[in-house]
Scaffold this active site. Structure first.
Site, PDB file in Angstrom:
ATOM      1  CG  HIS A   1      -1.965   1.067   1.204  1.00 53.99           C
ATOM      2  ND1 HIS A   1      -3.161   0.944   1.866  1.00 53.99           N
ATOM      3  CD2 HIS A   1      -2.014   2.282   0.602  1.00 53.99           C
ATOM      4  CE1 HIS A   1      -3.891   2.024   1.676  1.00 53.99           C
ATOM      5  NE2 HIS A   1      -3.194   2.868   0.909  1.00 53.99           N
TER       6      HIS A   1
ATOM      7  NE  ARG B   1       1.539  11.512  -2.934  1.00 51.21           N
ATOM      8  CZ  ARG B   1       0.354  11.461  -2.361  1.00 51.21           C
ATOM      9  NH1 ARG B   1      -0.676  10.987  -3.048  1.00 51.21           N
ATOM     10  NH2 ARG B   1       0.178  11.860  -1.119  1.00 51.21           N
TER      11      ARG B   1
ATOM     12  CG  ASN C   1      -4.998   7.619  -4.769  1.00 48.62           C
ATOM     13  OD1 ASN C   1      -4.185   6.707  -4.792  1.00 48.62           O
ATOM     14  ND2 ASN C   1      -5.251   8.307  -3.672  1.00 48.62           N
TER      15      ASN C   1
ATOM     16  CE  LYS D   1      -7.645   1.613  -1.675  1.00 47.98           C
ATOM     17  NZ  LYS D   1      -6.481   2.472  -1.520  1.00 47.98           N
TER      18      LYS D   1
ATOM     19  CG  HIS E   1      -5.975   2.859   5.304  1.00 48.45           C
ATOM     20  ND1 HIS E   1      -7.352   2.769   5.241  1.00 48.45           N
ATOM     21  CD2 HIS E   1      -5.582   3.487   4.168  1.00 48.45           C
ATOM     22  CE1 HIS E   1      -7.755   3.319   4.108  1.00 48.45           C
ATOM     23  NE2 HIS E   1      -6.706   3.762   3.442  1.00 48.45           N
TER      24      HIS E   1
ATOM     25  CG  ASP F   1      -2.130   5.163   3.211  1.00 46.41           C
ATOM     26  OD1 ASP F   1      -2.013   5.343   1.988  1.00 46.41           O
ATOM     27  OD2 ASP F   1      -3.047   5.669   3.886  1.00 46.41           O
TER      28      ASP F   1
ATOM     29  N   GLY G   1      -1.916  12.722   4.495  1.00 40.99           N
ATOM     30  CA  GLY G   1      -0.944  11.738   4.050  1.00 40.99           C
ATOM     31  C   GLY G   1       0.442  12.085   4.543  1.00 40.99           C
TER      32      GLY G   1
END
Length: 447
Positions: free
Chosen positions: A62, A66, A96, A148, A239, A312, A331
């Site tokens: 996970h 970027r 994402n 996901k 998470h 994450d 984040g």
């Protein structure tokens, strides 16, 4: 051939002083005690580990590296180097990005990019939307880790809130379905209540757990688990952040589970009391919650309710971490110190054994996602190996490898650090320095 010897091997629930021989990309021998004279004579390099701990390379399932579209924060080159510095030999990246990874072509583009620059083995999720079922249904799940699903808004505008779309994914996709479980309606109601309370003033970051509330987490997770049980879905809940959610899971043999739970090191180390000192540095989604949740999550990790620990890892520039609970970016980076932090927690919690940490960070990720020949120290498996030394290290922002250049752990001292990371038989990090050697490969999934 590379020969590692006099290392404390922690693998498959056992620990013993032993040796590992590496030929090309693979482990050619693993054994207890001293290596034979023949092995020593045939080794191109024989490395005496002087009792340092040896474990399979960590698999972080996970991460948000970027790339593409958000590369001012990090990219596959910089963040995979941070991974290797942290003893992580394989990662699975989330969808994402900009554009979001919601087509097979977007996955292939990421694979091609990783093949050029990554120093750690790589895999990718394909993201679900309310309308891309044909794309995810036709993906090759020997090359794609899974799907996901964001059941709560996050970076990339990928919220899946259509009940029929979720039901179709859960019932028809046979690969793992990983979910971000926060109920959007609950978040919206909590946000409106907090905004009314502060009447136009900046909402302090301490209120973030009130907005991304425990009720939002439990509502979404319980709905997903119930649906997965009905549909026979291979569900992986990402998470976990609350004690409440733990009631939805059961301990047991990982290969017998269809529904698995993940938490992250920051939920085990920080709690809501830390917002005062660290502010938005620890703002993330789901939010870090109470000390009682942290303690419950640690117990859940010890007793097998939680199956994996993943970071994450989600770097932002520090200038984006301002503006209180409503504006500061959510984040934080985590991959470089995740293993060291978990070992620190093991030192503080005797019931959290090193064997359990290896299980949740190495073995179980490989089993849940059916990763081919990784996650274990076994003859014939890829030589992904992490060596951990007793070297106390004070963490600083200046020492961070990730492009973002900061860490919420700045100022903390960690007692043990990875001192060697081997990826597919190549020493990628040695003595806390990257070597420039790389043999990263795409992960294969036995679906």
């Amino acid at each position: 051939m590379i020969l590692l010897y006099n290392g404390l091997i922690v693998n498959e629930g056992e620990r013993y002083v032993g040796h590992i021989a590496i030929s090309g990309e693979f482990i050619s021998e693993i054994g207890r005690g001293e290596p034979s004279p023949v092995l020593l004579d045939n080794a191109d390099e024989a490395i005496d580990l002087n009792g340092d701990m040896v474990i399979p390379g960590v698999i972080d399932t996970h991460v948000h590296f970027r790339d593409p579209g958000l590369t001012e924060k990090g990219d596959m080159a910089t963040e995979s180097r941070a991974a290797v510095m942290g003893g992580v030999t394989s990662f699975i990246d989330m969808p994402n990005t900009i554009p979001p990874t919601v087509t097979k072509k977007a996955v292939e583009d990421k694979m091609n990019r990783a093949s050029e620059v990554s120093v750690a083995n790589y895999g990718f999720f394909i993201g679900a939307t309310n309308s891309n079922f044909d794309e995810i249904a036709s993906a090759d799940y020997t090359r794609v880790a899974g799907v996901k699903v964001f059941m709560g808004s996050s970076t990339g505008n990928m919220l899946v809130d259509d009940t029929s779309a979720i039901s179709k994914i859960f019932s028809e996709i046979k690969a793992p379905v990983a979910i971000h479980a926060e109920d959007e309606a609950t978040i919206a109601a909590c946000k409106a209540a907090v905004e009314a309370e502060y009447a136009g003033e900046e909402v302090p970051v301490e209120m973030h757990p009130e907005i991304r509330s425990r009720r939002a987490c439990y509502t979404a997770t319980s709905r997903a688990v119930e649906l997965a049980r009905r549909c026979g879905t291979r569900l992986h809940v990402c998470h976990i952040s609350t004690a409440d959610e733990l009631t939805l899971f059961s301990p047991g043999k990982i290969t017998d589970k269809l529904i698995t739970a993940e938490t992250a090191p920051h939920y085990l180390f920080f709690d809501s009391n830390d917002y005062t000192a660290l502010g938005a540095r620890i703002k993330c989604n789901p939010a870090i919650k109470d000390c009682s949740d942290k303690i419950a999550l640690l117990r859940g990790l010890e007793n097998g309710l939680i199956d994996t620990v993943a970071t994450d890892h989600a770097p932002h520039l520090l200038k984006s971490k301002t503006g209180g609970a409503l504006k500061a970016a959510s984040g934080m980076p985590g991959i470089e110190y995740s293993l060291a932090l978990m070992l620190e927690l093991a030192d503080e919690n005797p019931a959290l054994t090193e064997e359990r940490i290896v299980g949740t960070m190495c073995h179980n990720p490989a089993l849940i996602f059916r990763i081919d020949r990784r996650g274990f120290l076994r003859k014939g498996y890829f030589a992904d190996i992490t060596v951990i030394g007793n070297c106390r290290m004070k963490i600083t922002d200046e020492g961070v490898t990730s492009r973002c250049g900061w860490t919420p752990l700045a100022g903390f001292t960690l007692s043990r650090m990875p001192v060697m990371t081997i990826v597919n038989g190549k020493i990628a990090m040695r003595s806390r320095r990257l070597t420039g050697e790389s043999r990263a490969l795409p992960l294969k999934f036995n679906n």
